[in-house]
Design an enzyme around this catalytic site. Structure first.
Site, PDB file in Angstrom:
ATOM      1  N   LYS A  39      19.741 -69.661  78.495  1.00  0.00           N
ATOM      2  CA  LYS A  39      18.518 -68.979  78.926  1.00  0.00           C
ATOM      3  C   LYS A  39      18.183 -67.796  78.032  1.00  0.00           C
ATOM      4  CE  LYS A  39      18.841 -66.482  82.707  1.00  0.00           C
ATOM      5  NZ  LYS A  39      18.552 -65.085  82.311  1.00  0.00           N
ATOM      6  N   GLU A  72      31.289 -65.398  84.052  1.00  0.00           N
ATOM      7  CA  GLU A  72      31.599 -66.213  85.219  1.00  0.00           C
ATOM      8  C   GLU A  72      33.054 -66.663  85.128  1.00  0.00           C
ATOM      9  OE1 GLU A  72      28.694 -68.973  86.848  1.00  0.00           O
ATOM     10  OE2 GLU A  72      27.327 -68.380  85.253  1.00  0.00           O
ATOM     11  N   VAL A 101      24.745 -62.279  90.119  1.00  0.00           N
ATOM     12  CA  VAL A 101      24.785 -60.886  89.649  1.00  0.00           C
ATOM     13  C   VAL A 101      24.674 -59.909  90.810  1.00  0.00           C
ATOM     14  CG1 VAL A 101      23.571 -59.145  88.277  1.00  0.00           C
ATOM     15  CG2 VAL A 101      23.904 -61.453  87.357  1.00  0.00           C
ATOM     16  N   LYS A 157      32.090 -74.344  82.724  1.00  0.00           N
ATOM     17  CA  LYS A 157      33.330 -73.768  82.223  1.00  0.00           C
ATOM     18  C   LYS A 157      34.292 -73.673  83.395  1.00  0.00           C
ATOM     19  CE  LYS A 157      33.676 -69.237  81.856  1.00  0.00           C
ATOM     20  NZ  LYS A 157      33.487 -67.817  81.487  1.00  0.00           N
ATOM     21  N   PHE A 163      27.215 -57.423  82.193  1.00  0.00           N
ATOM     22  CA  PHE A 163      27.938 -58.177  81.171  1.00  0.00           C
ATOM     23  C   PHE A 163      29.104 -58.911  81.822  1.00  0.00           C
ATOM     24  CE2 PHE A 163      25.852 -54.658  78.999  1.00  0.00           C
ATOM     25  CZ  PHE A 163      25.235 -55.304  77.926  1.00  0.00           C
ATOM     26  N   ASN A 197      24.526 -61.565  74.199  1.00  0.00           N
ATOM     27  CA  ASN A 197      24.723 -62.959  74.596  1.00  0.00           C
ATOM     28  C   ASN A 197      24.351 -63.924  73.479  1.00  0.00           C
ATOM     29  OD1 ASN A 197      25.780 -62.462  77.081  1.00  0.00           O
ATOM     30  ND2 ASN A 197      23.994 -63.076  78.245  1.00  0.00           N
ATOM     31  N   THR A 239      18.690 -59.862  83.732  1.00  0.00           N
ATOM     32  CA  THR A 239      18.474 -59.982  82.290  1.00  0.00           C
ATOM     33  C   THR A 239      16.987 -60.214  82.057  1.00  0.00           C
ATOM     34  OG1 THR A 239      20.671 -60.924  81.986  1.00  0.00           O
ATOM     35  CG2 THR A 239      19.083 -61.268  80.220  1.00  0.00           C
ATOM     36  N   CYS A 273      23.569 -68.066  81.446  1.00  0.00           N
ATOM     37  CA  CYS A 273      23.207 -66.945  80.569  1.00  0.00           C
ATOM     38  C   CYS A 273      22.876 -67.353  79.136  1.00  0.00           C
ATOM     39  CB  CYS A 273      24.332 -65.910  80.556  1.00  0.00           C
ATOM     40  SG  CYS A 273      24.582 -65.089  82.145  1.00  0.00           S
ATOM     41  N   LEU A 318      36.101 -68.348  69.724  1.00  0.00           N
ATOM     42  CA  LEU A 318      36.315 -69.183  68.546  1.00  0.00           C
ATOM     43  C   LEU A 318      36.857 -70.564  68.918  1.00  0.00           C
ATOM     44  CD1 LEU A 318      37.840 -66.799  65.827  1.00  0.00           C
ATOM     45  CD2 LEU A 318      35.473 -67.543  66.099  1.00  0.00           C
TER      46      LEU A 318
END
Length: 436
Positions: free
Chosen positions: A264, A153, A11, A322, A150, A209, A121, A261, A251
């Site tokens: 956590k 990644e 961040v 991801k 916001f 989140n 956060t 994120c 979805l």
């Protein structure tokens, strides 16, 4: 404007580079001297598409600087952003020790008015704690603002330069004016800045989140039910997503969410609720379902091999939580690796970006391949854990030549069923029929 960023993690570094790109002079502070020296030399310590180019451009333009000495740059800056880690404790609560330690330092060094911005956060009420910590050390006027990030990644540069909105939590008109000036390049292009009180701002990040985590998990539940009744989750999500109250994003079913994120923040919001005597039942269920979803294909692999995975060679495509990041925090790949190793399987993995981070965690417990196809040599099956683009349209003939058995367990629904129908592969994905 002169700005200090304390903390150069994901961040902090993206925020600092973005603010420099907007024309500010930015001083990034980190206690890791080796990391600071590397950044001074132009080495970006994280993988994020598009970041390196912007990072180097602003160093060259002398708008982006790095130091280990907060005292050196505090006096130069009107605004100090806190972008510090808030890792989950054993009970799931956010650890504020890093934030409050720096707040204490700032209190000791403050000689004139500053705006202290919480970018991390943090739980509801953290701005009050930071304010109290600084005020205990100084009588100088200052303001504390909540300004949550916001960033996604893999898309952080895009999100930082074209945010959907900017949230600023502050009831101080003076602080609001300063924050409005910082973000004027955004508001000039129609991006809204939403002012609110600090507690509402802090909760907005957790709520956003957590809602997305719920949305992902709900879709995974629907996918699992699709398999029970013979429906196709791809068709269901298209039908659902066409409703503009729902939308198509988040979805896509798979083997659970991970990263720095969602896990956590869900845990922290659950814990924060309990501290107020409130149970977030939907979040508790989300966390439980997601944990089971992450390893849902292990039982499928186990069943396919009739409960005997000892010595089975499993190829693993993808290690990051991801695509487009090297982040392996809470990655489903690690959960699958752990369980498969316990069952006696041998694993060879490929991920060109996240491999080094996994090596640092697992060492030689698994093997690593140089490319996606060499991973498949003599493999009994392939497990796909990350949706990297290079996996989307592979050479199935080459795969069949290299693999001992033509078996794929796809945790990210990378392929349309039509791609594999005539290839002879056994193909198990999430929420769709199994090809045999």
């Amino acid at each position: 404007m002169n700005i200090t960023i304390v903390g150069t993690g994901y961040v902090g570094l993206v925020t600092g580079t973005t603010l420099a790109e907007l024309g500010n002079t930015v001083y990034c502070v980190d206690i890791d001297a080796k990391k600071v020296e590397r950044m001074k030399e132009g080495v970006v310590p994280i993988y994020e598409p598009g970041l390196e180019e912007m990072f180097l451009r602003n160093i060259q333009a002398q708008r982006l600087f790095f130091t280990t000495d907060i005292k050196e740059v505090l006096g130069k800056s009107e605004v100090i952003y806190l972008a510090l880690p808030t890792p989950p404790g054993e009970d799931g609560s956010a650890d504020l020790s890093y934030v409050l330690s720096v707040a204490n330092q700032i209190g000791e060094l403050l000689t004139e008015y500053k705006v202290i911005v919480n970018k991390s956060t943090v739980p509801v009420g953290t701005a009050d704690k930071v304010r109290e910590t600084i005020a205990a050390k100084t009588s100088v006027e200052f303001d504390v603002v909540s300004n949550p990030e916001f960033l996604r990644e893999g898309f952080a540069v895009e999100d930082s330069m074209n945010p959907a909105r900017v949230i600023v939590g502050s009831e101080s008109e003076k602080a609001q004016e300063i924050m409005a000036k910082i973000y004027q390049p955004f508001t000039n292009t129609g991006i809204p800045i939403i002012f609110m009180d600090e507690k509402s701002s802090e909760l907005t990040k957790y709520a956003a989140n957590s809602f997305l985590a719920v949305k992902i998990t709900f879709m995974n539940e629907i996918a699992n039910y699709c398999e029970k009744v013979g429906a196709d989750v791809d068709k269901v999500r298209l039908g659902m997503g066409s409703d503009d109250r729902i939308g198509h994003r988040f979805l896509f079913p798979g083997i659970g969410y991970g990263g720095s994120c969602f896990p956590k923040d869900v845990k922290a919001l659950i814990k924060s609720g309990k501290q107020e005597g409130f149970d977030f039942q939907i979040l508790e269920a989300t966390e439980e379902v997601n944990q089971a979803q992450k390893i849902i294909l292990v039982s499928e692999i186990d069943n396919y091999f009739k409960g005997d995975l000892k010595g089975k060679k499993i190829a693993l495509w993808g290690l990051a939580f991801k695509a487009n990041t090297d982040d392996i925090r809470e990655a489903s790949s690690l959960d699958n690796i752990k369980l498969l190793l316990e069952k006696g399987a041998e694993i060879t993995a490929y991920d060109s970006i996240a491999e080094e981070n996994v090596r640092n965690v697992l060492g030689n417990k698994i093997s690593y391949a140089q490319d996606m196809y060499s991973t498949l040599e003599n493999a009994d099956c392939l497990l796909i854990a990350t949706e990297w683009s290079e996996f989307k349209n592979p050479n199935f003939e080459l795969m069949a030549q290299k693999m001992k058995s033509k078996v794929i367990f796809d945790g990210r629904n990378m392929f349309a069923l039509e791609q594999l129908e005539d290839t002879g592969f056994f193909y198990k994905s999430i929420g769709r029929k199994t090809l045999k």
